[in-house]
Design a protein around this motif. Structure first.
Motif, mmCIF file in Angstrom:
data_model
loop_
_atom_site.group_PDB
_atom_site.id
_atom_site.type_symbol
_atom_site.label_atom_id
_atom_site.label_comp_id
_atom_site.label_asym_id
_atom_site.label_seq_id
_atom_site.Cartn_x
_atom_site.Cartn_y
_atom_site.Cartn_z
ATOM 1 N N LEU A 72 33.722 33.177 41.567
ATOM 2 C CA LEU A 72 34.780 33.038 40.570
ATOM 3 C C LEU A 72 35.496 31.695 40.703
ATOM 4 O O LEU A 72 35.846 31.071 39.699
ATOM 5 C CB LEU A 72 35.760 34.201 40.705
ATOM 6 C CG LEU A 72 35.197 35.535 40.214
ATOM 7 C CD1 LEU A 72 35.981 36.705 40.780
ATOM 8 C CD2 LEU A 72 35.197 35.577 38.683
ATOM 9 N N VAL A 75 33.518 29.033 39.057
ATOM 10 C CA VAL A 75 33.658 29.031 37.599
ATOM 11 C C VAL A 75 34.790 28.084 37.193
ATOM 12 O O VAL A 75 34.653 27.283 36.261
ATOM 13 C CB VAL A 75 33.928 30.452 37.067
ATOM 14 C CG1 VAL A 75 34.307 30.419 35.581
ATOM 15 C CG2 VAL A 75 32.709 31.337 37.273
ATOM 16 N N GLY A 76 35.906 28.164 37.909
ATOM 17 C CA GLY A 76 37.034 27.281 37.614
ATOM 18 C C GLY A 76 36.729 25.828 37.916
ATOM 19 O O GLY A 76 37.077 24.925 37.131
ATOM 20 N N ILE A 127 34.245 37.182 34.779
ATOM 21 C CA ILE A 127 34.022 35.767 34.482
ATOM 22 C C ILE A 127 34.323 35.465 33.015
ATOM 23 O O ILE A 127 34.848 34.391 32.687
ATOM 24 C CB ILE A 127 32.574 35.366 34.855
ATOM 25 C CG1 ILE A 127 32.437 35.267 36.380
ATOM 26 C CG2 ILE A 127 32.184 34.039 34.203
ATOM 27 C CD1 ILE A 127 31.032 35.001 36.862
ATOM 28 N N ALA A 130 38.072 35.353 32.847
ATOM 29 C CA ALA A 130 38.536 34.211 33.630
ATOM 30 C C ALA A 130 38.213 32.887 32.933
ATOM 31 O O ALA A 130 38.985 31.929 33.021
ATOM 32 C CB ALA A 130 37.901 34.244 35.023
ATOM 33 N N SER A 131 37.085 32.838 32.235
ATOM 34 C CA SER A 131 36.715 31.619 31.506
ATOM 35 C C SER A 131 37.693 31.338 30.367
ATOM 36 O O SER A 131 38.016 30.176 30.077
ATOM 37 C CB SER A 131 35.296 31.746 30.950
ATOM 38 O OG SER A 131 34.352 31.850 31.997
ATOM 39 N N THR A 193 39.374 32.149 39.884
ATOM 40 C CA THR A 193 38.874 31.126 38.961
ATOM 41 C C THR A 193 39.940 30.072 38.702
ATOM 42 O O THR A 193 39.663 28.868 38.710
ATOM 43 C CB THR A 193 38.420 31.775 37.641
ATOM 44 O OG1 THR A 193 37.276 32.584 37.901
ATOM 45 C CG2 THR A 193 38.069 30.726 36.601
#
Length: 333
Positions: A72, A75-76, A127, A130-131, A193
């Protein structure tokens, strides 16, 4: 050295032209390797090649949390690097749609294969949310993003309430933990994230990415990690059928011998007591409670299904009620 030095001194224009950062791909590949280990241990436990309660042990669960948090956070970090020269809406929406489709596929597959433990808000679902959060904070100062990340991560430990139980399946702020094979609710998991995004934002702000971009694969292990990181979603979707098949084949040879050498009762009680003590309970109280659980589970014909992690929804409810009964009985002794 010359290449690395020139990369460190690269201009912001040069940085914007680099589409992928091999070091980030390698980190994602390392997380994939950790995921392989985590899921394979689960599969071995499911097929009784190893004690079925081992995957439930606090240490192993913590390892799984580290792997999930790493994914996660990456992803960030990836979002920050992908948008450092401006947001490409087409690329962003394509990535988001791909993850949405993959999450839906996981839900459908697990609903068909494991209807009592369907994955309805696992790491891919998290995700997606979080995206979207990362998109909101794309141009925020890194310290603002970091503070929001800390708030999301800390919230379930500070403000959890039974009032959130009805939405706890995705929110993560209640006490009623759903029965599912993978559960990564928004709180606290999406916070990782944003933490990765804040870290990358700070690095971009202070000129650190030159050294990251300058890193290159120098051996077969590095190249394998980078390749795995670049195809992580495909690997995620495809790896479990392979691991399950391997674990099943191993069980045909090893499981009978393994089961003969391990006392399920002793193994269950060892893990149960460890998790109970971890919650700051007295060791003798935990031993009584866990011993009671073994006894009442056998008396109610749940023991074998508990060992196989195969309780139905009604049986899980019954087991939860028996657990509360053992807790009350142990407390008065």
């Amino acid at each position: 050295m010359t290449t690395l030095s020139s990369s460190i001194s690269a201009s912001s224009t040069d940085i914007r032209t680099v589409k992928r950062v091999p070091l980030i791909d390698a980190a994602r590949g390392a997380a994939i390797a950790g995921m392989f280990v985590y899921h394979f241990i689960w599969d071995l436990g499911f097929f009784a090649v190893i004690p079925a309660s081992f995957p439930q042990s606090p240490g192993f669960r913590f390892f799984g949390h580290i792997v999930a948090a790493t994914f996660l956070a990456l992803v960030g970090i990836s979002h920050a690097m992908a948008t450092r020269g401006g947001l490409n809406w087409h690329a962003y929406l394509l990535r988001l749609a791909t993850v949405v489709g993959a999450a839906a596929l996981v839900t459908l597959a697990t609903w068909y294969l494991f209807p009592e433990a369907t994955i309805f808000f696992g790491i891919l679902h998290c995700i997606v949310v979080a995206s979207i959060l990362a998109l909101i904070f794309t141009r925020a100062p890194w310290f603002v993003t970091g503070l929001v990340a800390l708030a999301i991560i800390a919230a379930p430990f500070l403000f959890a309430s039974a009032a959130f139980d009805s939405s706890n399946w995705w929110l993560g702020m209640g006490f009623d933990e759903p029965r599912t094979n993978d559960w990564r609710p928004v709180f606290p998991w999406a916070g990782f994230t944003l933490a990765g995004l804040a870290l990358a934002q700070a690095a971009l702000r202070h000129g650190a990415p030159g050294s990251l971009i300058g890193w290159s694969t120098s051996n077969p292990v590095d190249r394998t990690l980078v390749l795995g990181g670049r195809h992580s979603l495909l690997i995620y979707l495809a790896h479990q059928p392979v691991l399950i098949a391997v674990a099943f084949l191993l069980s045909l040879v090893l499981a009978p011998r393994q089961l003969a050498s391990v006392s399920p009762e002793a193994d269950f009680q060892r893990v149960c007591v460890a998790r109970c003590v971890e919650a700051r309970a007295d060791a003798s109280y935990c031993a009584r409670t866990c011993g009671c659980l073994v006894d009442v589970s056998k008396a109610n014909n749940l023991w074998q299904k508990i060992l196989r992690n195969d309780l139905s929804a009604d049986e899980q409810k019954q087991y939860d009620e028996l657990t509360q009964q053992c807790i009350r009985d142990s407390a008065v002794k």
